[in-house]
Design a protein around this motif. Sequence first.
Motif, PDB file in Angstrom:
ATOM      1  N   ILE A   8      18.015 -39.412  -9.046  1.00 44.54           N
ATOM      2  CA  ILE A   8      18.789 -38.160  -9.049  1.00 44.54           C
ATOM      3  C   ILE A   8      20.289 -38.475  -9.136  1.00 44.54           C
ATOM      4  O   ILE A   8      21.025 -37.859  -9.906  1.00 44.54           O
ATOM      5  N   GLY A   9      20.719 -39.465  -8.373  1.00 38.88           N
ATOM      6  CA  GLY A   9      22.140 -39.842  -8.373  1.00 38.88           C
ATOM      7  C   GLY A   9      22.612 -40.279  -9.750  1.00 38.88           C
ATOM      8  O   GLY A   9      23.679 -39.855 -10.218  1.00 38.88           O
ATOM      9  N   MET A  36      25.169 -28.026 -10.235  1.00 37.72           N
ATOM     10  CA  MET A  36      24.429 -26.760 -10.392  1.00 37.72           C
ATOM     11  C   MET A  36      23.288 -26.940 -11.376  1.00 37.72           C
ATOM     12  O   MET A  36      22.163 -26.489 -11.137  1.00 37.72           O
ATOM     13  N   ILE A  37      23.564 -27.590 -12.504  1.00 31.43           N
ATOM     14  CA  ILE A  37      22.522 -27.773 -13.514  1.00 31.43           C
ATOM     15  C   ILE A  37      21.381 -28.621 -12.945  1.00 31.43           C
ATOM     16  O   ILE A  37      20.208 -28.242 -13.009  1.00 31.43           O
ATOM     17  N   VAL A  38      21.737 -29.757 -12.347  1.00 31.37           N
ATOM     18  CA  VAL A  38      20.701 -30.661 -11.832  1.00 31.37           C
ATOM     19  C   VAL A  38      19.878 -29.970 -10.739  1.00 31.37           C
ATOM     20  O   VAL A  38      18.649 -29.996 -10.754  1.00 31.37           O
ATOM     21  N   SER A  39      20.544 -29.297  -9.807  1.00 29.98           N
ATOM     22  CA  SER A  39      19.796 -28.685  -8.705  1.00 29.98           C
ATOM     23  C   SER A  39      18.889 -27.563  -9.215  1.00 29.98           C
ATOM     24  O   SER A  39      17.738 -27.450  -8.792  1.00 29.98           O
ATOM     25  N   LYS A  46      21.563 -27.389  -3.546  1.00 28.29           N
ATOM     26  CA  LYS A  46      22.569 -28.434  -3.829  1.00 28.29           C
ATOM     27  C   LYS A  46      22.589 -29.514  -2.750  1.00 28.29           C
ATOM     28  O   LYS A  46      22.731 -30.699  -3.047  1.00 28.29           O
ATOM     29  N   THR A  47      22.419 -29.097  -1.502  1.00 30.70           N
ATOM     30  CA  THR A  47      22.440 -30.086  -0.413  1.00 30.70           C
ATOM     31  C   THR A  47      21.264 -31.051  -0.559  1.00 30.70           C
ATOM     32  O   THR A  47      21.423 -32.259  -0.388  1.00 30.70           O
ATOM     33  N   GLU A  48      20.108 -30.519  -0.891  1.00 29.90           N
ATOM     34  CA  GLU A  48      18.927 -31.380  -1.080  1.00 29.90           C
ATOM     35  C   GLU A  48      19.192 -32.439  -2.145  1.00 29.90           C
ATOM     36  O   GLU A  48      18.782 -33.594  -2.002  1.00 29.90           O
ATOM     37  N   LYS A  53      19.645 -38.490  -3.446  1.00 27.88           N
ATOM     38  CA  LYS A  53      20.121 -39.145  -4.677  1.00 27.88           C
ATOM     39  C   LYS A  53      19.277 -40.339  -5.108  1.00 27.88           C
ATOM     40  O   LYS A  53      19.281 -40.718  -6.268  1.00 27.88           O
ATOM     41  N   GLY A  54      18.541 -40.914  -4.171  1.00 24.92           N
ATOM     42  CA  GLY A  54      17.748 -42.107  -4.495  1.00 24.92           C
ATOM     43  C   GLY A  54      16.381 -41.797  -5.098  1.00 24.92           C
ATOM     44  O   GLY A  54      15.717 -42.675  -5.629  1.00 24.92           O
TER      45      GLY A  54
END
Length: 288
Positions: A8-9, A36-39, A46-48, A53-54
Amino acid sequence: MSGRLKTIGEVLNEAALMLRDYCEKKKEDYKKIALMIVSQILDMDKTEVILNKGLPVGQGKYEKIVNAVSKYLHDNPLQYCTNKAFFMGLEFYVDENVLIPRFDTEVLVEVAIEIFKGKKNLYFLDIGTGSGCIAVALCKFLDCRVLAVDISERALDVARKNAKLNGVENKISFIRSNLFEDIPKNLEFDAILSNPPYISKNEIFELDQRVLKEPHIALFSKEDGLWFFKEIANKAKLYLKDDGYIIFEVGFSQAEEVKRILEQSGYKNIKSRKDLNNIERCIFAING
Ligand code: GLN
């Protein structure tokens, strides 16, 4: 597919890098847009995303993220890039066939909730349902059924999808109709709601590039922007109960004129409600 999946990161960094130059030119925060796009594509908040990120991103999701970013780079609204929009705390699928639900429109639903709270078995008509955001939200918050109409068959497909997504498909019927044209004459509603196209063609040059990606039939009205209000106010009388309500969303600076239109069409008890920017956004009245 070869090699290991990206994390994710890594995907977040890649998206941010793709967006950087474009966003800097537009004075937008590229990291925020990337997040925003990734979440949204990963269905996480967004916090999740930041806390995870790993974790690996599946190939399909990764491709969706890259596609969404390239759509954004072509001046598309974020909601069309991720196919997601939020309205009254609910999630909606959106694409180029429908207007993106606006926070301003929540005022219209809030007015309906205020008027009808606690009443049973209500029946509403939503004219120009588009994404179906108004119809769906009404079903979620009130004891009602809704007839949702739109001139665009493609918009109706999106609205049907959203009714399902929110579990209210049994409460909404959909008809393709140019305003009242194909609505059965024997129906009687507790309220008729509409957020019609109300921007006049002269205002086209003032609009943001991204807004112009939205369907023009959902944005623009003939003449001075008031055409749909006159037409709907006039015909709605034939379909409203005596104590039924008409509830409109109106454009910036149209409130007084729409109140006058309702008065001239014989409506009583004409009121308005402001949006968060202190603009008179919703005008409503009783059939009388
Ligand atoms: N009813 C939808 C909305 O409020 C679509 C309105 C429109 O297309 N003008 O967002």
